[in-house]
Design an enzyme around this catalytic site. Sequence first.
Site, short mmCIF file in Angstrom:
data_model
loop_
_atom_site.label_atom_id
_atom_site.label_comp_id
_atom_site.label_asym_id
_atom_site.label_seq_id
_atom_site.Cartn_x
_atom_site.Cartn_y
_atom_site.Cartn_z
CB ILE A 35 12.20 -5.22 8.72
CG1 ILE A 35 12.12 -5.97 7.37
CG2 ILE A 35 13.29 -4.38 8.63
CD1 ILE A 35 13.88 -7.32 7.58
CD GLN B 268 -6.62 -3.11 2.99
OE1 GLN B 268 -5.73 -4.04 1.29
NE2 GLN B 268 -5.27 -4.41 3.32
N GLY C 131 10.85 -2.83 5.23
CA GLY C 131 10.36 -3.68 5.72
C GLY C 131 9.84 -4.30 4.06
CG HIS C 132 6.67 -2.04 1.85
ND1 HIS C 132 6.99 -1.23 3.08
CD2 HIS C 132 5.29 -2.46 1.76
CE1 HIS C 132 5.77 -0.85 2.90
NE2 HIS C 132 5.02 -1.54 2.98
CG LEU D 299 7.50 1.49 -0.66
CD1 LEU D 299 7.94 0.97 -2.10
CD2 LEU D 299 6.43 0.00 -0.24
CG ASP E 5 -0.03 -7.47 7.35
OD1 ASP E 5 -0.58 -6.36 7.95
OD2 ASP E 5 1.86 -6.90 6.63
CG MET F 107 -2.18 -1.25 0.57
SD MET F 107 -3.74 -0.82 1.84
CE MET F 107 -2.67 -0.15 3.50
P1 AMP Z 1 1.73 -2.80 3.15
O1 AMP Z 1 2.34 -2.14 2.86
O2 AMP Z 1 0.89 -2.23 4.39
O3 AMP Z 1 -0.18 -3.37 2.83
O4 AMP Z 1 2.53 -4.20 3.29
C1 AMP Z 1 2.96 -4.37 2.17
C2 AMP Z 1 3.71 -5.85 2.79
O5 AMP Z 1 5.10 -5.21 3.31
C3 AMP Z 1 2.75 -6.77 3.29
O6 AMP Z 1 3.50 -7.95 3.40
C4 AMP Z 1 3.33 -6.36 4.10
O7 AMP Z 1 3.35 -7.78 5.52
C5 AMP Z 1 4.83 -6.37 4.36
N1 AMP Z 1 5.11 -5.54 5.41
C6 AMP Z 1 4.79 -4.65 6.52
N2 AMP Z 1 5.21 -4.15 7.01
C7 AMP Z 1 7.03 -4.91 7.71
C8 AMP Z 1 7.54 -5.40 7.71
N3 AMP Z 1 7.94 -4.44 9.02
N4 AMP Z 1 8.66 -6.03 7.64
C9 AMP Z 1 8.56 -7.00 6.91
N5 AMP Z 1 7.28 -6.77 6.06
C10 AMP Z 1 6.37 -6.05 5.92
#
Ligand code: AMP
Length: 279
Positions: free
Chosen positions: A176, A61, A36-37, A33, A150, A30
Amino acid sequence: MLHLSSLSDIRRHTEQLRRQGQRIGFVPTMGALHEGHLSLIRAAKSQNDIIVCSVFVNPTQFNNQEDYRLYPRLPEKDAQMLAQEGCDVLFSPLAEEMYQHKSKLSFDFGELEQVMEGAHRPGHFNGVAMVVSKLFHLVKPHQAFFGQKDLQQFAIIQQLVLDLSFDLELVCFPIIREEDGLAMSSRNRRLTTEQREAAPQLHQALQLLRTQLQTLSVSEAKREAEAFLGRFPQIKLEYLEVVHAQTLQPLHEIAADVPVAICLAAFLGEVRLIDNLLL
Ligand code: AMP
């Protein structure tokens, strides 16, 4: 990096890649970034020829309209970070492009969505399953990468892939964290200085709970961790659960051969954060 935003363009492009025998790794996000991303992008890159990353703040969502409105959006910075990481295709459609008609299909994941995030965010996983299904059809990846951050979302998507026979492999990557233990999240940008100072206590509470589970019963250990978090007025705990790491159902005792996850959600002001540990 190619930047696409229409459904027909991404569809045509990934069809062509498939015909050329290219292996597609996909990272749905989403945006806003962070590391983690980027860890998912790097993992995808190491195992595939072409990396597609989607940036789409999916309205369906969000059960809370304010949360949707205030969700951080940094499209230019995201594109720059992705290009730097060697992402090949950025797909960022508008909501009107993604949802050209009102969806009628709904998903029911049974007990998997009746706990934790599903219980506290009505309709959340319906929106996730819908958008992830659409994205899988559009991007046609060989592998799709998700974060353990998640955890329940990953379990839901595993079930979705099984039930709908999506021909792809799912990969789950570790959380991360910032140096002080706070799980990286796009929502962390919304924290005030005081909330940001308190936020690492969420990870502290999970670590405390993990330690307490070695000697105390599940209910006693949870009580200790809840009492610990109660000392921080910035933090309003929504749930703290000890669950089976695959079925996500609450556990009342810990058995040696059962995989355990401890998960929490908490509000710091209006900002809702989640975190978990696998034992
Ligand atoms: P989001 O943009 O929050 O929907 O996350 C996109 C993807 O990045 C999802 O699969 C999340 O689980 C993953 N994600 C978000 N935060 C982290 C993090 N701190 N470490 C690893 N993956 C992450």
